[in-house]
Design an enzyme around this catalytic site. Sequence first.
Site, mmCIF file in Angstrom:
data_model
loop_
_atom_site.group_PDB
_atom_site.id
_atom_site.type_symbol
_atom_site.label_atom_id
_atom_site.label_comp_id
_atom_site.label_asym_id
_atom_site.label_seq_id
_atom_site.Cartn_x
_atom_site.Cartn_y
_atom_site.Cartn_z
ATOM 1 N N ASP A 9 0.873 -1.168 0.000
ATOM 2 C CA ASP A 9 0.000 0.000 0.000
ATOM 3 C C ASP A 9 0.913 1.222 0.000
ATOM 4 O O ASP A 9 1.470 1.588 1.039
ATOM 5 C CB ASP A 9 -0.895 -0.010 1.241
ATOM 6 C CG ASP A 9 -1.829 1.185 1.280
ATOM 7 O OD1 ASP A 9 -2.284 1.626 0.210
ATOM 8 O OD2 ASP A 9 -2.094 1.680 2.395
ATOM 9 N N GLU A 68 -1.451 -1.474 -5.035
ATOM 10 C CA GLU A 68 -2.671 -0.707 -5.260
ATOM 11 C C GLU A 68 -2.458 0.269 -6.407
ATOM 12 O O GLU A 68 -1.420 0.935 -6.483
ATOM 13 C CB GLU A 68 -3.062 0.056 -3.993
ATOM 14 C CG GLU A 68 -4.399 0.769 -4.113
ATOM 15 C CD GLU A 68 -4.847 1.371 -2.803
ATOM 16 O OE1 GLU A 68 -5.506 0.672 -2.015
ATOM 17 O OE2 GLU A 68 -4.521 2.545 -2.564
ATOM 18 N N ASP A 142 -2.512 1.158 7.026
ATOM 19 C CA ASP A 142 -1.732 0.829 5.832
ATOM 20 C C ASP A 142 -1.275 -0.635 5.853
ATOM 21 O O ASP A 142 -1.126 -1.258 4.802
ATOM 22 C CB ASP A 142 -0.495 1.732 5.734
ATOM 23 C CG ASP A 142 -0.830 3.188 5.931
ATOM 24 O OD1 ASP A 142 -0.988 3.898 4.932
ATOM 25 O OD2 ASP A 142 -0.956 3.606 7.094
#
Length: 158
Positions: A9, A68, A142
């Site tokens: 992330d 992501e 996160d």
Amino acid sequence: MTRRILGVDPGLNITGYGVLQSDGHDVRLLEAGVVTSHARTLAGRINDIYTGIQDVLAQYKPEALALEELYSHYKRPMTAVLMGHVRGAICLAAAQSGIPVVPYAATKIKRTLTGNGRATKEQMQRAITVTFHLKSVPNPPDVADAAAIALCHYYHSR
């Protein structure tokens, strides 16, 4: 066959990571954490994230890196530019290690884990806590997001 997936992330100050290991039947969270940067310059931050991800790749030797996709609200275009730098550093570290990068949209990750493409951070944290039978909720968020990205890849690559 044992398989490892690294979920990332990306963030300019905090980049979450989660390493999953699968034996073909079961999947478990092997390691999760954050790479942080306190550098004052953009170049320093990018270097810190790049070096941190290189270290994770070297230590856990995943077969794939799930990342992501870039998303930015139209009111904050600079966020997309800055995040593009971070994603570039992560992709470079993976490429230098010979590890393929597989991007996933945030909505796909959320929908895969919770059934809702607009799930909140708290819902994602709970989903990871329940899925991996963790004693506490992963923090910062996160970490849970990175584990969710890796788990999304696990589900979609089977």
